[in-house]
Design an enzyme around this catalytic site. Structure first.
Site, PDB file in Angstrom:
ATOM      1  CB  SER A  64      12.364  33.270  37.824  1.00  0.00           C
ATOM      2  OG  SER A  64      13.591  33.190  38.466  1.00  0.00           O
ATOM      3  CG  ASP A  89      17.946  38.787  35.783  1.00  0.00           C
ATOM      4  OD1 ASP A  89      18.449  38.442  36.879  1.00  0.00           O
ATOM      5  OD2 ASP A  89      17.095  38.105  35.178  1.00  0.00           O
ATOM      6  CG  HIS A 121      14.856  37.970  38.032  1.00  0.00           C
ATOM      7  ND1 HIS A 121      15.528  37.163  37.144  1.00  0.00           N
ATOM      8  CD2 HIS A 121      14.152  37.137  38.834  1.00  0.00           C
ATOM      9  CE1 HIS A 121      15.241  35.899  37.412  1.00  0.00           C
ATOM     10  NE2 HIS A 121      14.411  35.848  38.427  1.00  0.00           N
TER      11      HIS A 121
END
Ligand SMILES: *[C@@H]1O[C@H](CO)[C@@H](O)[C@H](O)[C@H]1NC(C)=O
Ligand SMILES: *[C@@H]1O[C@H](CO)[C@@H](O)[C@H](O)[C@H]1NC(C)=O
Ligand SMILES: *[C@@H]1O[C@H](CO)[C@@H](O)[C@H](O)[C@H]1NC(C)=O
Ligand SMILES: *[C@@H]1O[C@H](CO)[C@@H](O)[C@H](O)[C@H]1NC(C)=O
Ligand SMILES: *[C@@H]1O[C@H](CO)[C@@H](O)[C@H](O)[C@H]1NC(C)=O
Ligand SMILES: CC(=O)N[C@H]1CO[C@H](CO)[C@@H](O)[C@@H]1O
Length: 476
Positions: free
Chosen positions: A171, A420, A446
């Site tokens: 991320s 995601d 994710h």
């Protein structure tokens, strides 16, 4: 009341930061409650003295930055896996096997190090999240932090010149890992679900949520939101919704109030999609299947009410947010974590205003949420909280500075999953980067490949892990 922003907080992001998997999409971090609760761990953090401003030699102020280290598998000349902090507190679980890094460290005799990002957790300069302190919060400062910390680790653990340094992130911290290349003497990087392209508006997020839910299930959510928008027009309707959704304060009547409320209803669904089947505390509790088991076409509104109340119960969220005033008040709180459990929300909101945008606004009918979740609602927060008016210019600079999808690097691994929503801003195919090192997985969410492996993982995920291992064998 404290729990409200937990809900609002980024559904998002942080995979690596044990503490906060971005709580809400907009700003904070997805708060994996398990990780924030005191955990049974004997691991004490190390504290490192860090420079406050790397870009002003005349400023010699410092602050303390937190580190966790796992030496269990380390043998001299082995690699150093550096788990870069993201937008949330670092927790000991990050070095204790929550991530696949421990498996790799075991295989290659590696040292595992986890850094807390400045202005998150307890690594807060000037003891506050005041505007004066936040001046020193940026991805550039964070990258420079890692460069300095590297020397500390090198001497403390007697790391030899033969050891290779591997930056690991997911991320936002996946962005940092990708951006480390050729800056912090990193030899290879591992970057998962990283939205390396910044964007002020990010409505594609909501469209992926719709695709991931499937048309039938998303259709029920959309109908429920339509019904809610209608009810919100009258005082009676607002009173009824306040009761059914057990809000913290009765829903207000301004556009900002409605945006706050409707955004709070979208977050749990976005979170369930974003972490679907991930081996973390959210993914293991509530995913797409659970959301859709609630969505009954005959009764859309009741379905969404039942789901939201179920979600609140599962994650011990006291109530849903009903007024903008209460919401913004939590983001104005300058107290750091752990006294302020929503602290990451404030720091992350600042970074989105100053660097990334990433505002997940709901536009059109190609997504299931209310149009009240609008770009101006987000941008007004930047202005109100931090006096930032030029988010577009800030985001343009970020893309110019880091080169968005045109990252040039050799020993890098990029992974994304098509469930995601963040994959829309990620690197999905080769170009400057060797196509053999870029993975786009069918069916995963994710940061899926960062978590500890399980027998039940999808084939696409198992393949990515096997090929990652081959690459590490080649490079290490
Ligand atoms: C290091 O990680 C292993 C699991 O991979 C765990 O058993 C061990 O307790 C960890 N050590 C420390 C000091 O956290
Ligand atoms: C790792 O990268 C640095 C910086 O490019 C380089 O000086 C060093 O030799 C590399 N280490 C190894 C073991 O390849
Ligand atoms: C909502 O929950 C109530 C109480 O558990 C239940 O009776 C009702 O059937 C549910 N409605 C829907 C549409 O799921
Ligand atoms: C850093 O840049 C050099 C020269 O462009 C390149 O050969 C090297 O592979 C790069 N390092 C990484 C980790 O990509
Ligand atoms: C992805 O997986 C889905 C469900 O298993 C399947 O229907 C679809 O064909 C797959 N797509 C690709 C590109 O492999
Ligand atoms: C954080 C988390 O839920 N980890 C789980 C990953 O999968 C293994 C095997 O199923 C579980 O034991 C962990 O608890």
């Amino acid at each position: 009341m404290k729990t409200t922003i937990l809900s609002l907080l980024l559904l998002g992001f942080a995979c690596v930061n044990a503490g906060v998997l971005l709580k809400t999409k907009h700003y904070g971090s997805m708060n994996h409650r398990d990780d924030l609760l005191p955990q049974a761990s004997n691991n004490e953090p190390l504290w490192f003295t860090q420079k406050l401003d790397h870009f002003n030699p005349a400023d010699d102020r410092q602050f303390k930055q937190k580190i966790y280290v796992n030496e269990t598998y380390y043998k001299r000349d082995g690699p150093v896996f550096v788990i870069l902090g993201g937008e949330g507190p670092a927790a000991p679980s990050g070095i204790e096997g929550r991530f696949i890094v421990n498996n790799y460290a075991q295989t290659f005799n590696g040292l595992i190090v986890s850094f807390e990002h400045r202005h998150y957790g307890e690594s807060v300069p000037l003891g506050s999240l005041s505007k004066e302190s936040l001046k020193y919060l940026s991805s550039q400062q964070a990258l420079a932090d890692y460069a300095v910390l590297r020397d500390f680790i090198k001497s403390k653990y007697d790391v030899s010149l033969k050891s290779k340094w591997i930056a690991v992130g997911g991320s936002y911290s996946g962005n940092l890992a990708a951006w480390c290349v050729n800056f912090t003497h990193v030899n290879l990087t591992f970057s998962t679900s990283a939205p390396v392209k910044a964007s002020v508006a990010f409505p594609e997020y909501m469209s992926v949520v719709q695709n991931s839910l499937g048309e039938e299930c998303a259709g029920v959510v959309r109908k429920a939101n339509d019904e809610i928008e209608n009810l919100l027009k009258t005082a009676d309707g607002r009173a009824r919704l306040s009761k059914e959704f057990s809000v913290c304060n009765p829903i207000g009547h301004t556009d900002d109030d409605l945006s706050t409320f409707l955004s709070g209803l979208a977050d749990p669904i976005c979170g369930a999609v974003q972490y679907n089947l991930d081996n973390n505390s959210l993914g293991n509790k509530l995913g797409i299947k659970e959301v859709c088991s609630f969505m009954k076409p005959e009764e859309p509104l009741r379905s969404l009410i039942n789901f939201t109340n179920h979600y609140n119960k599962v994650f011990e969220r006291e109530c849903s947010e009903g007024t903008y005033e209460n919401y913004i008040k939590q983001l104005q709180d300058e107290t750091p974590y752990p006294k302020n459990q929503n602290a990451a929300g404030r720091s992350w909101m600042y970074q989105t205003c100053m660097e990334f945008g990433y505002y997940q606004n709901a536009v059109g009918r190609d997504q299931p949420f209310s149009k009240y979740i609008s770009l101006p609602w987000f941008l007004n927060q930047c202005e109100q909280l931090f006096g930032v008016k030029n988010v577009q210019a800030n985001v343009d600079w970020t893309n110019q500075y880091y080169g968005q999808l045109d990252i040039k690097a050799t020993n890098t691994i990029f992974a994304n999953g098509n469930i995601d929503p963040w994959h829309k801003l990620g690197l999905l195919k080769g170009g400057y980067v060797d196509a053999n090192n870029v993975f786009f997985m069918n069916g995963t969410a994710h940061c899926a490949d960062l978590y500890a492996p399980r027998d039940t993982d999808l084939e696409s995920l198992k393949n990515t892990r096997a090929r990652t291992l081959e690459l590490l064998e080649k490079w290490l």
